[in-house]
Design a protein around this motif. Sequence first.
Motif, mmCIF file in Angstrom:
data_model
loop_
_atom_site.group_PDB
_atom_site.id
_atom_site.type_symbol
_atom_site.label_atom_id
_atom_site.label_comp_id
_atom_site.label_asym_id
_atom_site.label_seq_id
_atom_site.Cartn_x
_atom_site.Cartn_y
_atom_site.Cartn_z
ATOM 1 N N SER A 1 0.824 -1.210 0.000
ATOM 2 C CA SER A 1 0.000 0.000 0.000
ATOM 3 C C SER A 1 0.861 1.265 0.000
ATOM 4 O O SER A 1 0.572 2.222 -0.718
ATOM 5 C CB SER A 1 -0.924 0.023 1.209
ATOM 6 O OG SER A 1 -1.797 -1.062 1.186
ATOM 7 N N ILE A 2 1.914 1.252 0.800
ATOM 8 C CA ILE A 2 2.822 2.400 0.826
ATOM 9 C C ILE A 2 3.495 2.566 -0.531
ATOM 10 O O ILE A 2 3.617 3.686 -1.048
ATOM 11 C CB ILE A 2 3.855 2.242 1.957
ATOM 12 C CG1 ILE A 2 3.159 2.357 3.311
ATOM 13 C CG2 ILE A 2 4.990 3.260 1.829
ATOM 14 C CD1 ILE A 2 4.018 1.957 4.486
ATOM 15 N N TYR A 3 3.921 1.467 -1.120
ATOM 16 C CA TYR A 3 4.561 1.521 -2.435
ATOM 17 C C TYR A 3 3.605 2.080 -3.493
ATOM 18 O O TYR A 3 3.972 2.964 -4.276
ATOM 19 C CB TYR A 3 5.050 0.129 -2.836
ATOM 20 C CG TYR A 3 5.473 0.026 -4.265
ATOM 21 C CD1 TYR A 3 6.684 0.565 -4.690
ATOM 22 C CD2 TYR A 3 4.657 -0.596 -5.204
ATOM 23 C CE1 TYR A 3 7.072 0.476 -6.010
ATOM 24 C CE2 TYR A 3 5.042 -0.684 -6.519
ATOM 25 C CZ TYR A 3 6.252 -0.151 -6.925
ATOM 26 O OH TYR A 3 6.628 -0.228 -8.225
ATOM 27 N N MET A 4 2.379 1.573 -3.527
ATOM 28 C CA MET A 4 1.420 2.036 -4.532
ATOM 29 C C MET A 4 1.013 3.486 -4.292
ATOM 30 O O MET A 4 0.834 4.250 -5.244
ATOM 31 C CB MET A 4 0.180 1.134 -4.543
ATOM 32 C CG MET A 4 0.449 -0.241 -5.097
ATOM 33 S SD MET A 4 1.247 -0.239 -6.704
ATOM 34 C CE MET A 4 -0.014 0.449 -7.725
ATOM 35 N N GLY A 5 0.872 3.891 -3.040
ATOM 36 C CA GLY A 5 0.567 5.287 -2.743
ATOM 37 C C GLY A 5 1.688 6.211 -3.184
ATOM 38 O O GLY A 5 1.449 7.269 -3.782
ATOM 39 N N SER A 6 2.922 5.814 -2.905
ATOM 40 C CA SER A 6 4.071 6.621 -3.332
ATOM 41 C C SER A 6 4.156 6.708 -4.843
ATOM 42 O O SER A 6 4.422 7.788 -5.397
ATOM 43 C CB SER A 6 5.369 6.023 -2.785
ATOM 44 O OG SER A 6 5.339 5.961 -1.398
ATOM 45 N N THR A 7 3.925 5.594 -5.521
ATOM 46 C CA THR A 7 3.962 5.587 -6.981
ATOM 47 C C THR A 7 2.874 6.488 -7.551
ATOM 48 O O THR A 7 3.115 7.232 -8.511
ATOM 49 C CB THR A 7 3.794 4.149 -7.504
ATOM 50 O OG1 THR A 7 4.822 3.339 -6.945
ATOM 51 C CG2 THR A 7 3.859 4.097 -9.010
ATOM 52 N N THR A 8 1.699 6.452 -6.983
ATOM 53 C CA THR A 8 0.596 7.292 -7.458
ATOM 54 C C THR A 8 0.902 8.773 -7.240
ATOM 55 O O THR A 8 0.657 9.596 -8.128
ATOM 56 C CB THR A 8 -0.698 6.899 -6.739
ATOM 57 O OG1 THR A 8 -0.949 5.510 -6.955
ATOM 58 C CG2 THR A 8 -1.874 7.708 -7.235
ATOM 59 N N ILE A 9 1.440 9.111 -6.081
ATOM 60 C CA ILE A 9 1.769 10.514 -5.796
ATOM 61 C C ILE A 9 2.863 11.011 -6.737
ATOM 62 O O ILE A 9 2.766 12.115 -7.289
ATOM 63 C CB ILE A 9 2.164 10.683 -4.316
ATOM 64 C CG1 ILE A 9 0.944 10.494 -3.430
ATOM 65 C CG2 ILE A 9 2.813 12.039 -4.069
ATOM 66 C CD1 ILE A 9 1.252 10.390 -1.958
ATOM 67 N N ILE A 10 3.896 10.206 -6.940
ATOM 68 C CA ILE A 10 4.981 10.615 -7.836
ATOM 69 C C ILE A 10 4.476 10.771 -9.262
ATOM 70 O O ILE A 10 4.820 11.736 -9.947
ATOM 71 C CB ILE A 10 6.154 9.613 -7.751
ATOM 72 C CG1 ILE A 10 6.823 9.739 -6.389
ATOM 73 C CG2 ILE A 10 7.157 9.836 -8.883
ATOM 74 C CD1 ILE A 10 7.821 8.655 -6.085
ATOM 75 N N ALA A 11 3.635 9.844 -9.717
ATOM 76 C CA ALA A 11 3.073 9.960 -11.067
ATOM 77 C C ALA A 11 2.190 11.202 -11.181
ATOM 78 O O ALA A 11 2.196 11.883 -12.215
ATOM 79 C CB ALA A 11 2.276 8.708 -11.416
ATOM 80 N N GLY A 12 1.446 11.521 -10.136
ATOM 81 C CA GLY A 12 0.612 12.726 -10.142
ATOM 82 C C GLY A 12 1.439 13.997 -10.198
ATOM 83 O O GLY A 12 1.113 14.940 -10.925
ATOM 84 N N VAL A 13 2.522 14.029 -9.425
ATOM 85 C CA VAL A 13 3.395 15.201 -9.445
ATOM 86 C C VAL A 13 4.035 15.365 -10.819
ATOM 87 O O VAL A 13 4.115 16.479 -11.357
ATOM 88 C CB VAL A 13 4.468 15.088 -8.326
ATOM 89 C CG1 VAL A 13 5.561 16.131 -8.505
ATOM 90 C CG2 VAL A 13 3.819 15.205 -6.963
ATOM 91 N N ILE A 14 4.491 14.278 -11.418
ATOM 92 C CA ILE A 14 5.079 14.340 -12.764
ATOM 93 C C ILE A 14 4.042 14.829 -13.773
ATOM 94 O O ILE A 14 4.341 15.669 -14.632
ATOM 95 C CB ILE A 14 5.665 12.971 -13.156
ATOM 96 C CG1 ILE A 14 6.902 12.677 -12.303
ATOM 97 C CG2 ILE A 14 6.014 12.932 -14.638
ATOM 98 C CD1 ILE A 14 7.436 11.275 -12.471
ATOM 99 N N ALA A 15 2.818 14.328 -13.655
ATOM 100 C CA ALA A 15 1.761 14.773 -14.575
ATOM 101 C C ALA A 15 1.463 16.254 -14.400
ATOM 102 O O ALA A 15 1.245 16.966 -15.386
ATOM 103 C CB ALA A 15 0.492 13.944 -14.356
ATOM 104 N N LEU A 16 1.459 16.746 -13.177
ATOM 105 C CA LEU A 16 1.235 18.177 -12.942
ATOM 106 C C LEU A 16 2.387 19.024 -13.482
ATOM 107 O O LEU A 16 2.169 20.100 -14.034
ATOM 108 C CB LEU A 16 1.047 18.449 -11.453
ATOM 109 C CG LEU A 16 -0.275 17.996 -10.854
ATOM 110 C CD1 LEU A 16 -0.266 18.213 -9.343
ATOM 111 C CD2 LEU A 16 -1.439 18.742 -11.487
#
Length: 97
Positions: free
Chosen positions: A78-93
């Motif tokens: 869960s921590i891994y997937m949350g971190s991956t989602t946040i990083i992907a969101g920041v890159i997209a922004l």
Amino acid sequence: MKAAISFLVLSVLFGYASLLPAAVIPKPYGLWVSIPLLFANTFAAFGLTMRINDGKLRSLADIAAALSDGKDLFLSWSIYMGSTTIIAGVIALLVRA
């Protein structure tokens, strides 16, 4: 082979058990409960399968330890997937800016 069969059997049993809230609770809410249970039960099956494969599943304390191992695997995933989602969101922004 024993580990694969035990994981398959545990996954099917836990899968059907986690779909019970979807059958009992009204439609959208039952799915909101069942889908996270499917993920958690998959990792519980991982923990139990690891103990079965090692031959260390002999008592209720061993079952509790196996479920605790599955919980730890679930939390790390869960921590891994949350971190991956946040990083992907920041890159997209950053790309949109």
